[in-house]
Design an enzyme around this catalytic site. Structure first.
Site, PDB file in Angstrom:
ATOM      1  N   ASN A   1       0.859  -1.195   0.000  1.00 35.80           N
ATOM      2  CA  ASN A   1       0.000   0.000   0.000  1.00 35.80           C
ATOM      3  C   ASN A   1       0.891   1.240   0.000  1.00 35.80           C
ATOM      4  O   ASN A   1       1.432   1.614   1.032  1.00 35.80           O
ATOM      5  CB  ASN A   1      -0.896  -0.051   1.250  1.00 35.80           C
ATOM      6  CG  ASN A   1      -1.731   1.210   1.424  1.00 35.80           C
ATOM      7  OD1 ASN A   1      -1.791   2.059   0.529  1.00 35.80           O
ATOM      8  ND2 ASN A   1      -2.377   1.334   2.578  1.00 35.80           N
TER       9      ASN A   1
ATOM     10  N   LYS B   1       0.056   4.215  -0.339  1.00 37.10           N
ATOM     11  CA  LYS B   1      -0.629   5.404   0.208  1.00 37.10           C
ATOM     12  C   LYS B   1      -0.444   6.589  -0.747  1.00 37.10           C
ATOM     13  O   LYS B   1      -0.351   6.386  -1.956  1.00 37.10           O
ATOM     14  CB  LYS B   1      -0.141   5.680   1.634  1.00 37.10           C
ATOM     15  CG  LYS B   1      -0.256   4.426   2.510  1.00 37.10           C
ATOM     16  CD  LYS B   1      -0.100   4.672   3.965  1.00 37.10           C
ATOM     17  CE  LYS B   1      -0.223   3.333   4.686  1.00 37.10           C
ATOM     18  NZ  LYS B   1      -0.133   3.460   6.140  1.00 37.10           N
TER      19      LYS B   1
ATOM     20  N   HIS C   1      -9.523   0.777   5.204  1.00 35.91           N
ATOM     21  CA  HIS C   1      -8.224   1.061   5.831  1.00 35.91           C
ATOM     22  C   HIS C   1      -8.421   2.063   6.963  1.00 35.91           C
ATOM     23  O   HIS C   1      -9.253   2.961   6.874  1.00 35.91           O
ATOM     24  CB  HIS C   1      -7.244   1.604   4.785  1.00 35.91           C
ATOM     25  CG  HIS C   1      -5.846   1.695   5.314  1.00 35.91           C
ATOM     26  ND1 HIS C   1      -5.423   2.748   6.094  1.00 35.91           N
ATOM     27  CD2 HIS C   1      -4.793   0.849   5.212  1.00 35.91           C
ATOM     28  CE1 HIS C   1      -4.154   2.539   6.436  1.00 35.91           C
ATOM     29  NE2 HIS C   1      -3.749   1.389   5.915  1.00 35.91           N
TER      30      HIS C   1
ATOM     31  N   GLU D   1      -6.857   4.587   7.807  1.00 33.48           N
ATOM     32  CA  GLU D   1      -6.749   6.006   7.419  1.00 33.48           C
ATOM     33  C   GLU D   1      -8.038   6.484   6.769  1.00 33.48           C
ATOM     34  O   GLU D   1      -8.426   7.646   6.931  1.00 33.48           O
ATOM     35  CB  GLU D   1      -5.520   6.205   6.512  1.00 33.48           C
ATOM     36  CG  GLU D   1      -4.243   6.140   7.342  1.00 33.48           C
ATOM     37  CD  GLU D   1      -3.037   5.561   6.630  1.00 33.48           C
ATOM     38  OE1 GLU D   1      -2.998   5.571   5.381  1.00 33.48           O
ATOM     39  OE2 GLU D   1      -2.119   5.089   7.339  1.00 33.48           O
TER      40      GLU D   1
ATOM     41  N   GLU E   1      -4.906  -4.927  11.199  1.00 34.70           N
ATOM     42  CA  GLU E   1      -3.938  -3.837  11.343  1.00 34.70           C
ATOM     43  C   GLU E   1      -4.254  -3.011  12.579  1.00 34.70           C
ATOM     44  O   GLU E   1      -5.135  -2.133  12.539  1.00 34.70           O
ATOM     45  CB  GLU E   1      -4.001  -2.912  10.121  1.00 34.70           C
ATOM     46  CG  GLU E   1      -3.716  -3.597   8.815  1.00 34.70           C
ATOM     47  CD  GLU E   1      -3.251  -2.595   7.765  1.00 34.70           C
ATOM     48  OE1 GLU E   1      -2.084  -2.698   7.373  1.00 34.70           O
ATOM     49  OE2 GLU E   1      -4.013  -1.713   7.376  1.00 34.70           O
TER      50      GLU E   1
ATOM     51  N   GLY F   1       2.530   2.724  10.591  1.00 35.50           N
ATOM     52  CA  GLY F   1       3.422   3.851  10.330  1.00 35.50           C
ATOM     53  C   GLY F   1       4.177   4.357  11.546  1.00 35.50           C
ATOM     54  O   GLY F   1       4.768   5.436  11.508  1.00 35.50           O
TER      55      GLY F   1
ATOM     56  N   SER G   1       3.659  -1.590  10.427  1.00 39.65           N
ATOM     57  CA  SER G   1       5.114  -1.522  10.607  1.00 39.65           C
ATOM     58  C   SER G   1       5.825  -2.835  10.267  1.00 39.65           C
ATOM     59  O   SER G   1       6.802  -3.211  10.916  1.00 39.65           O
ATOM     60  CB  SER G   1       5.467  -1.051  12.020  1.00 39.65           C
ATOM     61  OG  SER G   1       4.989   0.280  12.226  1.00 39.65           O
TER      62      SER G   1
HETATM   63  P1  PGA Z   1       2.899   0.616   7.580  1.00 37.76           P
HETATM   64  O1  PGA Z   1       1.407   0.738   7.008  1.00 37.76           O
HETATM   65  O2  PGA Z   1       3.497  -0.645   7.042  1.00 37.76           O
HETATM   66  O3  PGA Z   1       3.597   1.860   7.083  1.00 37.76           O
HETATM   67  O4  PGA Z   1       2.798   0.583   9.073  1.00 37.76           O
HETATM   68  C1  PGA Z   1       0.608  -0.407   6.951  1.00 37.76           C
HETATM   69  C2  PGA Z   1      -0.740  -0.066   6.353  1.00 37.76           C
HETATM   70  O5  PGA Z   1      -1.219   1.050   6.551  1.00 37.76           O
HETATM   71  O6  PGA Z   1      -1.338  -0.916   5.688  1.00 37.76           O
END
Ligand code: PGA
Length: 250
Positions: free
Chosen positions: A10, A12, A95, A97, A164, A170, A210
């Site tokens: 992803n 983003k 997701h 976000e 997640e 992140g 992460s």
């Molecule tokens: P990240 O994001 O690996 O940067 O923690 C994971 C995600 O949002 O799917």
């Protein structure tokens, strides 16, 4: 039953077009033909056409990061599942976000999931608790799954779930492999209760939050974790390649 894992990358809202094209070509050169896992590359929407063209004929799939639930109409800035069907085969829905930055509701996530399935695409339904919800993870996951799957009378084989924890996304604060395994097993038991044991057993459940080339082995060897949804590390072709290979080899 052996489940084929899925690794999602992803990106983003990152990369300009030249960077996206360079990353796509590096990923294809490195990962085309990899067996033992599916790989879904999810670039920003403006580069989906590039991704479809550049990954055509390879074993790498293209995914979208979001979708609108309606098929067409006056929804400025949005794009639909039937539109995506020409360029992508996977779509991330729900997701964190989208839920927490953009205020997406569970009803909207559910409508997106259904639209994705109706268009013949594969949804990756993301679920997970926030930091302040850690003492009631089970309730949070149960609610997200119940609301996310509202109106479905069976669990389609196309559905992948990404567990997640929001606090791990992140932040560099990844869940321990043992905790991630326990949550994914819990999700699987909830799917068995909501649908049936065979489809729960067959459903792929990823861990996300992460994930790095350094920590992927811990997740990949867990019995209920079937791949990963990768954010930050998916922007680095070397790291993402190592993650995919580790999942494939587990
Ligand atoms: P990240 O994001 O690996 O940067 O923690 C994971 C995600 O949002 O799917």
């Amino acid at each position: 039953m052996a489940r084929l894992p899925v690794v999602g990358g992803n990106w983003k809202m990152n990369t300009n077009r030249a960077e996206a094209r360079a990353l796509l070509s590096a990923l294809r050169a490195d990962l085309d033909g990899l067996t033992g896992t599916q790989v879904a590359i999810c670039p920003p929407a403006p580069w989906l056409g590039d991704a479809a063209d550049m990954l055509a004929g390879s074993t790498l799939d293209v995914g979208a990061q979001d979708v609108h639930w309606e098929a067409k109409g006056a929804f400025t800035g949005a794009y639909s599942a039937p539109m995506l069907a020409g360029v992508a085969s996977w779509v991330i829905v729900g997701h964190s976000e989208r839920r927490h930055v953009f205020g997406e509701t569970s009803e909207q996530t559910n409508a997106k999931l259904r639209a994705v399935l109706a268009a013949g695409l594969r949804p990756i339904l993301a679920v997970g608790e926030r930091r302040e919800e850690t003492d009631r993870v089970s309730d949070i996951l149960h609610t997200q799954l119940t609301e996310g799957f509202a109106g479905l009378d069976r669990l389609p084989a196309e559905v992948v779930i990404a567990y997640e924890p929001v606090w791990a996304i992140g932040t560099g604060l990844a869940a321990t492999p043992e905790d991630a395994q326990a949550r994914c097993a819990l999700i699987r038991s909830m799917l068995a209760e909501r649908f049936d044991a065979p489809s729960a057993e067959a459903c792929r459940i990823q861990y996300g939050g992460s994930v790095t080339a350094q920590n992927i082995d811990g997740y990949a060897k867990q019995p209920d974790i079937d791949g990963a949804l990768v954010g930050g590390a998916s922007l680095d072709a070397v790291a993402f390649g190592a993650i995919c290979r580790a999942v494939a080899a587990a």
